[in-house]
Design an enzyme around this catalytic site. Sequence first.
Site, mmCIF file in Angstrom:
data_model
loop_
_atom_site.group_PDB
_atom_site.id
_atom_site.type_symbol
_atom_site.label_atom_id
_atom_site.label_comp_id
_atom_site.label_asym_id
_atom_site.label_seq_id
_atom_site.Cartn_x
_atom_site.Cartn_y
_atom_site.Cartn_z
ATOM 1 N N CYS A 61 45.350 51.086 36.212
ATOM 2 C CA CYS A 61 44.208 50.408 36.724
ATOM 3 C C CYS A 61 44.432 49.017 37.420
ATOM 4 O O CYS A 61 44.242 48.655 38.383
ATOM 5 C CB CYS A 61 42.832 50.636 36.206
ATOM 6 S SG CYS A 61 42.836 49.569 34.450
ATOM 7 N N HIS A 91 38.906 48.463 32.216
ATOM 8 C CA HIS A 91 38.995 48.948 33.512
ATOM 9 C C HIS A 91 38.683 47.917 34.287
ATOM 10 O O HIS A 91 37.796 47.045 34.386
ATOM 11 C CB HIS A 91 38.079 50.191 33.288
ATOM 12 C CG HIS A 91 38.575 51.164 34.690
ATOM 13 N ND1 HIS A 91 39.963 51.738 34.637
ATOM 14 C CD2 HIS A 91 37.923 51.365 35.568
ATOM 15 C CE1 HIS A 91 39.937 52.552 35.598
ATOM 16 N NE2 HIS A 91 38.926 52.471 36.501
ATOM 17 N N HIS A 118 39.877 52.899 42.081
ATOM 18 C CA HIS A 118 40.529 52.511 40.822
ATOM 19 C C HIS A 118 41.348 54.018 40.423
ATOM 20 O O HIS A 118 41.221 55.147 40.963
ATOM 21 C CB HIS A 118 39.128 52.690 40.142
ATOM 22 C CG HIS A 118 38.524 53.764 39.568
ATOM 23 N ND1 HIS A 118 38.402 54.352 38.254
ATOM 24 C CD2 HIS A 118 37.851 54.717 40.445
ATOM 25 C CE1 HIS A 118 37.549 55.210 38.497
ATOM 26 N NE2 HIS A 118 37.235 55.721 39.763
#
Length: 254
Positions: free
Chosen positions: A156, A208, A220
Amino acid sequence: MRFGISNLAIVPMRIQPMDKSEMINQMLFGEHFTVIDEDKGWSKIRLAHDDYEGWVCNKQWIEIDNESYDQLDNEIPVITTDILDIVTRKNHQPIVIGSILPSYRSGYALINKEMYRFDGNTTPGFTKKEKLIENALVYLNSPYLWGGRSPFGIDCSGFTQMVYRLQGFKIPRDAYQQAKIGKNIDSLIASKIGDLAFFENNEGKIIHVGLILKDNNIIHASGKVRIDKIDKQGIYNNEINTHTHKLKFIKRIL
């Protein structure tokens, strides 16, 4: 002190000096670094562009002198923009999007006085903010890979770092580091395309990050680079009809 540069497409950086150790990052072609420790055919390095540290095998990089390191540090990097391309010295060599072409002039990169011919596309960086989305979409459906930074496997924060690199901006490597920069945005409603959204675990730690798109969408890396909906709670996955990530805050880098 020793200095080096990656002359290979993708070099794994590991947490310990051994092939079986966890990969925590990848070094792409043309990225230069400082050697900060050594151990039996391995070197612990600190990348110049983001200060990230890890162990690399000594067979997978070449040494440069202090003068070359300083010169590269002072250059505005020329960055490749095709998913897969080739540089040519004596033989063809593949490189991936986001690679650096050191001392690039008139179709040639230079490493230790060796010329690497390159005929592909590059970016001048610092274009319109909307270009961030074009950069991001290049990685769509790339498989998730912990420590990855290429279209053939990416995590990510590696994804967001590379998207911003293609825009000409350096941001840190890990999500929790990226969360420390930029301007705080009060709410999702106030966010704009290209802002970074950060997500937390049950302990409140950043785990994240993703890039805000239009119409309450986010791109993402989770399983793959994908587009999902985002609301004030977090990321909502329509395929499984549930929220998968809890929103903590949003930051504006550009």
